[in-house]
Design an enzyme around this catalytic site. Structure first.
Site, PDB file in Angstrom:
ATOM      1  N   HIS A  29     -19.562  -4.884  -1.015  1.00  0.00           N
ATOM      2  CA  HIS A  29     -19.323  -6.178  -0.379  1.00  0.00           C
ATOM      3  C   HIS A  29     -20.366  -6.424   0.711  1.00  0.00           C
ATOM      4  O   HIS A  29     -20.174  -6.031   1.864  1.00  0.00           O
ATOM      5  CB  HIS A  29     -17.917  -6.201   0.236  1.00  0.00           C
ATOM      6  CG  HIS A  29     -16.818  -5.966  -0.751  1.00  0.00           C
ATOM      7  ND1 HIS A  29     -16.579  -4.729  -1.310  1.00  0.00           N
ATOM      8  CD2 HIS A  29     -15.892  -6.809  -1.281  1.00  0.00           C
ATOM      9  CE1 HIS A  29     -15.552  -4.813  -2.142  1.00  0.00           C
ATOM     10  NE2 HIS A  29     -15.116  -6.061  -2.141  1.00  0.00           N
ATOM     11  N   HIS A 264     -19.078 -12.321  -1.702  1.00  0.00           N
ATOM     12  CA  HIS A 264     -18.009 -11.520  -1.097  1.00  0.00           C
ATOM     13  C   HIS A 264     -17.996 -10.093  -1.643  1.00  0.00           C
ATOM     14  O   HIS A 264     -18.122  -9.135  -0.885  1.00  0.00           O
ATOM     15  CB  HIS A 264     -16.645 -12.173  -1.347  1.00  0.00           C
ATOM     16  CG  HIS A 264     -15.477 -11.289  -0.997  1.00  0.00           C
ATOM     17  ND1 HIS A 264     -15.089 -11.070   0.301  1.00  0.00           N
ATOM     18  CD2 HIS A 264     -14.637 -10.564  -1.767  1.00  0.00           C
ATOM     19  CE1 HIS A 264     -14.051 -10.248   0.309  1.00  0.00           C
ATOM     20  NE2 HIS A 264     -13.756  -9.932  -0.937  1.00  0.00           N
ATOM     21  N   GLU A 418       9.494  -2.181   9.179  1.00  0.00           N
ATOM     22  CA  GLU A 418       9.290  -0.832   8.635  1.00  0.00           C
ATOM     23  C   GLU A 418       7.835  -0.548   8.288  1.00  0.00           C
ATOM     24  O   GLU A 418       7.315   0.540   8.569  1.00  0.00           O
ATOM     25  CB  GLU A 418      10.157  -0.607   7.388  1.00  0.00           C
ATOM     26  CG  GLU A 418      11.647  -0.629   7.629  1.00  0.00           C
ATOM     27  CD  GLU A 418      12.253  -2.024   7.510  1.00  0.00           C
ATOM     28  OE1 GLU A 418      13.492  -2.127   7.541  1.00  0.00           O
ATOM     29  OE2 GLU A 418      11.480  -2.999   7.395  1.00  0.00           O
ATOM     30  N   HIS A 480      21.034  -0.726  -1.012  1.00  0.00           N
ATOM     31  CA  HIS A 480      20.653   0.204   0.052  1.00  0.00           C
ATOM     32  C   HIS A 480      20.604   1.656  -0.423  1.00  0.00           C
ATOM     33  O   HIS A 480      20.158   2.529   0.326  1.00  0.00           O
ATOM     34  CB  HIS A 480      21.640   0.094   1.224  1.00  0.00           C
ATOM     35  CG  HIS A 480      21.404  -1.092   2.093  1.00  0.00           C
ATOM     36  ND1 HIS A 480      21.241  -2.370   1.599  1.00  0.00           N
ATOM     37  CD2 HIS A 480      21.286  -1.205   3.444  1.00  0.00           C
ATOM     38  CE1 HIS A 480      21.059  -3.209   2.605  1.00  0.00           C
ATOM     39  NE2 HIS A 480      21.070  -2.524   3.733  1.00  0.00           N
TER      40      HIS A 480
END
Length: 685
Positions: A29, A264, A418, A480
């Site tokens: 890149h 890019h 998290e 869960h």
């Protein structure tokens, strides 16, 4: 603030090195390095504090390239300033075995602080580095002794800005008022799909302002070196907020394709590369051509950094004379040494002790170690009362002005973030003075999987306290209850997954996690109470597996982890009383550690000659390595009181015994050639 021809020559040298390296590799890149070269020239020469001859100097400024695909920018800078990165290393960019991999890796390249590549990860790492600096300064700095005063500088692009982890981390940094963090947003309007208008039209600075950041904008990042310097200088004056500088640049500046997606992620065409060199005053027939004047100028900056380190060493020598205890603690942390005798504080248990949930046993370990290991810094993703991760005497890590805590505090309130928590932990660990741990439910470590993977790849010591580890959540139901989570992380190289069955195994998990300096750990912990096992000890459990119930002339080995080990122990009596079968039980709390033991030991735990049945309320994937038959849960769980859920899926002494009887019966018909430990056997069906 005067810039001249030499500055422009240096900037263009960075651009040409990016062009040549990506051309030589035929991949990479070049666009971002070409656009970010002016800012980098100013930042590294005017503001950054570093010594290339000692990349690990404790008080160096940290640089993080979150948009890691632009790594040739960083490699070019490291080379020019004299890090252990030669021009030949640049020529082998992206080649097998080189020190210049396709994205920055902290274990491969001197001067690279953290492993980045997956977009947004570096952003969260930078927040962790900034937290670590703020805490370390609050603990060790004294009047007249600014021992720790470094900054963290972060580059991120549009892709990083789109990733959710960056939003989580930015929100955290804003709340914590981390004035030592300065982020530079490469506003070039290009991602892989092309112009960002197709997917990303928000006002990024307004978002960061809402997060509590100080915001700046340099509108001409291609030319305005004075504006760049002024923006960085202003950002450093703001001490109660992190700063973000929006830098509007032209991706691939100088190329025929500048400002487009074509530059890019692809090397420039040969004619374009030559055109760029001519435009910037370089010989189009030469490659990797660095003017001596640039080496000399960057060498002068490096020399200033070396001198700054010598001044710091003199300061530290005086500090050591006045604050010997603090100096020894600081040096010990940097050396990666744990306090002498810390392991004597790990709790031990007898089989007559009460049954306790392993998350509570974990809390006991953390409480015992909290005053002994001061670098142990923890937190929770808004589940403190469930994860039990906070020592009673802990002070929260909070901005001092809020009166909620202070920067010397050792408990981090991560909020419901998290993924950012795990990424921030990687930055905390990389700083060098902190051992981080963080809590959430085991199922939601999956939310953080990208960061956990980079923990393993980066060889950093992070401890994930993963409570509520099974269908033992009961009423919370299938959303869960983790089923596949352990199989996922057990498949991850250089990551220890512990699922302890009792108190001694919990202590063993923490012992190994804390002494393994280059490996992250996930400690899966129960909500329900677990009995203390008769034959468990820390010494046995730190081997990753051991015999929990031995029996002569056994008909079967039951092998298990966590909450199911105790049920297997109960199944031994059930099998004897109801089926006249003799069973032995093996607890295997950590596969990764067990697999490192010598073959003789492993065969003593899982011997040849008798069938092996594994028992775990999780996916059975992977258990075929240790067992002939697997009793697990290859479906989602159920909602209800946890004992009823266990009964529904027959994880009871009777249910285990039923499968043990079937395994023994089939063994007699088709006896395997080898035990699983030898990895050559006929799989029972």
């Amino acid at each position: 603030m005067t810039y001249g021809e030499l500055d422009q020559l240096a900037i263009n040298t960075i651009r040409i090195l990016a062009v040549d390296a990506t051309s030589a590799a035929n991949s990479g890149h070049p666009g971002a390095p070409m656009g970010m070269a002016p800012f980098s020239h100013v930042l590294f020469n005017k503001f950054m504090k570093f010594n290339p001859k000692n990349p690990s100097w404790a008080n160096r400024d940290r640089f993080v390239l979150s948009n890691g695909h632009g790594c040739m920018l960083q490699y070019a800078l490291l080379h020019l300033f004299g890090y252990d990165l030669t021009i030949d290393d640049l020529k082998t960019f992206r080649k097998l075995g080189s020190k210049t991999p396709g994205h920055p890796e902290s274990t491969d390249t001197p001067g690279v602080e953290v492993t980045t590549g997956p977009l947004g990860q570096g952003f969260s790492n930078a927040v962790g580095l900034a937290i670590a600096q703020a805490h370390t300064a609050a603990v060790f700095n004294k009047p007249g002794y600014d021992l720790v005063d470094n900054y963290t500088y972060l580059y991120f692009g549009d892709g990083c800005a789109m990733e959710g982890i960056s939003s989580e981390a930015a929100s955290t940094a804003g709340h914590l008022r981390l004035g030592n963090l300065i982020a530079i947003y490469d506003d070039n309007h290009i991602s892989i799909d092309g112009d960002t208008n197709c997917a990303f039209t928000e006002d990024v600075l307004k978002r960061f302002e809402a997060y509590g950041w100080h915001t700046l904008h340099v509108k001409d990042g291609d030319h305005d070196l004075e504006g760049i310097e002024k923006a960085i200088a202003e950002a450093k004056t703001v001490t109660d907020k992190p700063s973000v500088i929006k830098l509007t640049t032209t991706i691939g500046f100088g190329s025929k394709l500048e400002g487009t997606g074509g530059v890019h992620g692809n090397p420039l065409k040969a004619d374009d590369a030559k055109n760029v060199k001519v435009k910037f005053g370089f010989d189009p027939e030469k490659s990797f051509d660095v003017p001596s004047r640039v080496y000399e100028a960057y060498g002068e900056t490096a020399s200033k950094g070396a001198a700054a380190e010598q001044e710091w060493k003199q300061l530290f020598a005086k500090y050591k004379g006045e604050y010997p205890k603090e100096a020894e603690d600081f040096s010990r942390r940097l050396d990666g040494r744990l306090p002498e005798g810390w392991e004597k504080h790990l709790p031990t248990y007898k089989s007559t002790d009460a049954a306790v949930a392993s998350r509570k046993l974990s809390e006991t370990v953390l409480t015992k170690l909290y005053p002994i290991i001061p670098e142990l810094i923890g937190g929770s993703a808004d589940l403190t009362g469930s994860n039990l991760t906070r020592a009673k005497e802990a002070i929260d890590f909070q901005p001092p002005s809020t009166k909620l805590g202070d920067y010397a505090g050792r408990y981090i309130r991560y909020g419901v973030r998290e993924h950012a928590m795990a990424g921030i932990m990687n930055g905390l660990a990389a700083y060098g003075t902190i051992i981080p741990y963080g809590g959430t439910f085991l199922n939601f470590v999956s939310y953080a999987a990208g960061s956990v993977r980079l923990s393993a790849l980066s060889h950093v010591r992070c401890i994930h306290v993963a409570t509520h580890d099974s269908i033992g959540l009961g009423e919370d139901g299938p959303t869960h209850q983790p089923i596949e989570t352990l199989a996922h992380f057990r498949a991850l190289p250089n990551c220890m997954v512990w699922r302890p069955a009792d108190g001694n195994e919990v202590s063993a998990a923490y012992y190994v996690a804390l002494t393994s300096k280059q490996t992250p750990s996930i400690i899966a912990l129960s909500r329900q109470n677990l009995p203390q096992l008769e034959n468990s000890t820390i010494e046995r459990a730190i081997k990753g597996g051991y015999v929990a119930v031995e029996a002569e002339n056994a008909d079967i080995t039951l092998i298990s982890t966590g909450s199911e080990v105790g049920i297997c122990v109960d199944a031994v009596k059930y099998l004897k009383d109801n089926h006249n079968l003799v069973a032995r039980v093996v607890s295997l709390p950590c596969w990764e550690v067990f697999d490192t033991q010598d073959r003789e030991y492993r065969l003593s735990v899982i011997p040849d000659g008798i069938p092996v049945l594994s028992v775990e309320v999780m996916s059975t994937l992977g258990w075929e390595k240790y067992s002939h038959e697997q009793f697990g849960l290859n479906r989602f769980g159920a909602s209800g009181p946890y004992k009823q859920v266990y009964e529904k899926f027959e994880f009871t002494p009777a249910g285990i015994s039923k499968r043990a009887v079937a395994t023994v019966g089939f063994w007699k018909e088709v006896k395997p050639i080898r035990s699983p430990i030898n990895k050559a056997f006929i799989q029972l069906i």
